[in-house]
Structures are given as C-alpha cells and as structure tokens.
Design a protein around this motif. Sequence first.
Motif, PDB file in Angstrom:
ATOM      1  N   VAL A 156      23.189  35.830  -5.191  1.00  0.00           N
ATOM      2  CA  VAL A 156      23.737  34.487  -5.369  1.00  0.00           C
ATOM      3  C   VAL A 156      24.164  34.280  -6.820  1.00  0.00           C
ATOM      4  O   VAL A 156      25.280  33.842  -7.112  1.00  0.00           O
ATOM      5  CB  VAL A 156      22.701  33.417  -4.966  1.00  0.00           C
ATOM      6  N   LYS A 157      23.274  34.621  -7.739  1.00  0.00           N
ATOM      7  CA  LYS A 157      23.547  34.429  -9.163  1.00  0.00           C
ATOM      8  C   LYS A 157      24.745  35.263  -9.612  1.00  0.00           C
ATOM      9  O   LYS A 157      25.618  34.777 -10.345  1.00  0.00           O
ATOM     10  CB  LYS A 157      22.312  34.790  -9.994  1.00  0.00           C
ATOM     11  N   ARG A 158      24.810  36.499  -9.173  1.00  0.00           N
ATOM     12  CA  ARG A 158      25.906  37.379  -9.598  1.00  0.00           C
ATOM     13  C   ARG A 158      27.252  36.814  -9.141  1.00  0.00           C
ATOM     14  O   ARG A 158      28.227  36.840  -9.902  1.00  0.00           O
ATOM     15  CB  ARG A 158      25.695  38.786  -9.042  1.00  0.00           C
ATOM     16  N   ALA A 159      27.315  36.326  -7.905  1.00  0.00           N
ATOM     17  CA  ALA A 159      28.572  35.785  -7.393  1.00  0.00           C
ATOM     18  C   ALA A 159      28.976  34.516  -8.141  1.00  0.00           C
ATOM     19  O   ALA A 159      30.135  34.375  -8.566  1.00  0.00           O
ATOM     20  CB  ALA A 159      28.447  35.503  -5.897  1.00  0.00           C
ATOM     21  N   LEU A 160      28.047  33.608  -8.325  1.00  0.00           N
ATOM     22  CA  LEU A 160      28.364  32.353  -9.003  1.00  0.00           C
ATOM     23  C   LEU A 160      28.638  32.569 -10.487  1.00  0.00           C
ATOM     24  O   LEU A 160      29.520  31.925 -11.070  1.00  0.00           O
ATOM     25  CB  LEU A 160      27.247  31.339  -8.795  1.00  0.00           C
ATOM     26  N   ASP A 161      27.910  33.483 -11.106  1.00  0.00           N
ATOM     27  CA  ASP A 161      28.136  33.766 -12.527  1.00  0.00           C
ATOM     28  C   ASP A 161      29.480  34.439 -12.767  1.00  0.00           C
ATOM     29  O   ASP A 161      29.990  34.432 -13.892  1.00  0.00           O
ATOM     30  CB  ASP A 161      27.015  34.643 -13.079  1.00  0.00           C
ATOM     31  N   SER A 162      30.072  35.030 -11.724  1.00  0.00           N
ATOM     32  CA  SER A 162      31.402  35.622 -11.877  1.00  0.00           C
ATOM     33  C   SER A 162      32.485  34.555 -11.874  1.00  0.00           C
ATOM     34  O   SER A 162      33.641  34.829 -12.229  1.00  0.00           O
ATOM     35  CB  SER A 162      31.668  36.619 -10.749  1.00  0.00           C
ATOM     36  N   GLY A 163      32.118  33.347 -11.443  1.00  0.00           N
ATOM     37  CA  GLY A 163      33.075  32.255 -11.377  1.00  0.00           C
ATOM     38  C   GLY A 163      33.464  31.828  -9.986  1.00  0.00           C
ATOM     39  O   GLY A 163      34.374  31.009  -9.806  1.00  0.00           O
ATOM     40  N   ALA A 164      32.791  32.351  -8.966  1.00  0.00           N
ATOM     41  CA  ALA A 164      33.083  31.942  -7.592  1.00  0.00           C
ATOM     42  C   ALA A 164      32.898  30.434  -7.442  1.00  0.00           C
ATOM     43  O   ALA A 164      31.987  29.847  -8.026  1.00  0.00           O
ATOM     44  CB  ALA A 164      32.180  32.680  -6.617  1.00  0.00           C
ATOM     45  N   HIS A 165      33.783  29.831  -6.658  1.00  0.00           N
ATOM     46  CA  HIS A 165      33.681  28.403  -6.385  1.00  0.00           C
ATOM     47  C   HIS A 165      32.720  28.105  -5.240  1.00  0.00           C
ATOM     48  O   HIS A 165      32.443  26.945  -4.948  1.00  0.00           O
ATOM     49  CB  HIS A 165      35.055  27.823  -6.062  1.00  0.00           C
ATOM     50  N   GLY A 166      32.254  29.149  -4.599  1.00  0.00           N
ATOM     51  CA  GLY A 166      31.309  28.980  -3.509  1.00  0.00           C
ATOM     52  C   GLY A 166      30.870  30.321  -2.977  1.00  0.00           C
ATOM     53  O   GLY A 166      31.463  31.362  -3.296  1.00  0.00           O
ATOM     54  N   ILE A 167      29.832  30.311  -2.164  1.00  0.00           N
ATOM     55  CA  ILE A 167      29.303  31.538  -1.565  1.00  0.00           C
ATOM     56  C   ILE A 167      29.104  31.337  -0.074  1.00  0.00           C
ATOM     57  O   ILE A 167      28.806  30.238   0.391  1.00  0.00           O
ATOM     58  CB  ILE A 167      27.965  31.960  -2.211  1.00  0.00           C
ATOM     59  N   ILE A 168      29.301  32.415   0.679  1.00  0.00           N
ATOM     60  CA  ILE A 168      28.986  32.449   2.104  1.00  0.00           C
ATOM     61  C   ILE A 168      27.807  33.401   2.277  1.00  0.00           C
ATOM     62  O   ILE A 168      27.857  34.536   1.791  1.00  0.00           O
ATOM     63  CB  ILE A 168      30.175  32.929   2.937  1.00  0.00           C
ATOM     64  N   VAL A 169      26.782  32.936   2.972  1.00  0.00           N
ATOM     65  CA  VAL A 169      25.550  33.717   3.091  1.00  0.00           C
ATOM     66  C   VAL A 169      25.261  34.003   4.567  1.00  0.00           C
ATOM     67  O   VAL A 169      25.135  33.070   5.362  1.00  0.00           O
ATOM     68  CB  VAL A 169      24.362  32.970   2.450  1.00  0.00           C
ATOM     69  N   PRO A 170      25.154  35.283   4.945  1.00  0.00           N
ATOM     70  CA  PRO A 170      24.956  35.641   6.359  1.00  0.00           C
ATOM     71  C   PRO A 170      23.491  35.588   6.785  1.00  0.00           C
ATOM     72  O   PRO A 170      22.579  35.480   5.957  1.00  0.00           O
ATOM     73  CB  PRO A 170      25.465  37.080   6.401  1.00  0.00           C
ATOM     74  N   LEU A 171      23.309  35.676   8.090  1.00  0.00           N
ATOM     75  CA  LEU A 171      21.993  35.878   8.709  1.00  0.00           C
ATOM     76  C   LEU A 171      20.947  34.866   8.247  1.00  0.00           C
ATOM     77  O   LEU A 171      19.853  35.216   7.812  1.00  0.00           O
ATOM     78  CB  LEU A 171      21.511  37.309   8.442  1.00  0.00           C
TER      79      LEU A 171
END
Length: 225
Positions: A27-42
């Motif tokens: 989660v942190k890696r994706a958001l720290d890259s600048g993603a505006h949001g995350i999709i989380v499976p399962l």
Amino acid sequence: MHEAVAAIAGCGVSPIVRIPANEGWMVKRALDSGAHGIIVPLIYTADDTIKLLKSAKFPPQGQRGFGSPFPMEKFGIQTTTEYLYQANDALLTIVQIETKEALQNIDAIAQTAVDCLFIGPFDLGNNIGHPIIDGKMDDELHEAIATIQRSAKEHNKSTGIYCTSGDQARHYADQGFHMISVAADMIALPTFLTSALTSAKGSYVHSALNVAKGAAAKMTGPYGR
C-alpha cells in the motif's frame, strides 16, 4: 510502477494501482509513488478493510508514514504540506469483492471508510460455486452482484465491476456502476488483429479464418480464454 504512475499522471489521468495483496508495505509503495488510489484484491471481512485503511491513511486516521518525495508532483503544483493535508480525503481505497466471505460480509465491509467496492465476477463466481462458463453467468452470480450493488447504495459507496465487452460495460453502467472496465489488451489486440487479417487475406481461407475470428472474439474468461 513509479514510471507508469508518472506517465499516466503526466497525461492528466488519475493513476490507480492494483496491488497484489493487502500488505501495508505494498500500500505504502503504491501511494508513495504518487498513485491517486489503490485497488486491493481478496478482501474477506471488514477487519481486512480496516487493516487496509490503516495502511493507506496518515495519522490520526491511519498509520501511513510520511516522507516520500514523489507523490506531490502527481497532483500538479502541490507542496508537501498540501499533499499531507488532502491525502486522506483525496486518495481512493478500492476493495475487490470476489470471495464468498466478502459477499457474506458485504454490509460490514460497506460500512467501513473504503471508497469503492469493485466486483471481480470471475473469481466471485468461482468462489460461490457458480463459475462463468463459456461467457454465461448463472442467476446466482447475477443476484450476488445485485446484492453487492444494493449494499453499496445503502452505505453510499461507489461500485465497480470487471467487464469483457462494451455491451456488458454499458449494461452495468445503466445499472449505476461507477468504475467499469471495458476490455483488456489481451482481448482487444487479438480480436482486432484477427479481424484485420481476415479482411486482408480475403476469400482464400475465408472459412477457416472466420472460425479463428469467432474463437478470438468469444470472450469466455477474464482474458478472453
């Protein structure tokens, strides 16, 4: 991922990253890259979504660490302080509803602070004992999707769903879904290229190519297979 997020944001489009699992460091890696949001499976339970939210939000709502130099530029001209103050409200947390347990716990999941419930119909069908076979969805799967949509509306959540064609996407858009895939490159490219080759080669192998074209265009799984 960092390069893709930067390229997408540079085009004026919000980059959304699907991470492989509900792990805090992902989660942190994706958001720290600048993603505006995350999709989380399962996702299985409301506790899973609470764990996700703790990883995705800065204190006091969560426990995300602050200090990455990358995300600010993905939001236009924004200072570090401005990013910190708007991130908890602006960044999207999207959970995939694709397990029997998540369906059973859908109301509790929808009551948490996640932003969107995204349905994975192929895995959901498998997990409730009604897999999608040759593109056909059983009534039980249709009802499961409707149940998720009703719960989302009741708790003021957005909904999304994975589709494999424009017609299917239009169907769910008409039902009020907000985030809808239309096709994947693994479907679109072979279908288009097979059609183009059929036209280019003409009647010499017309019959055989029509069979191939039909096989390529028939989308029976998440990637058209």
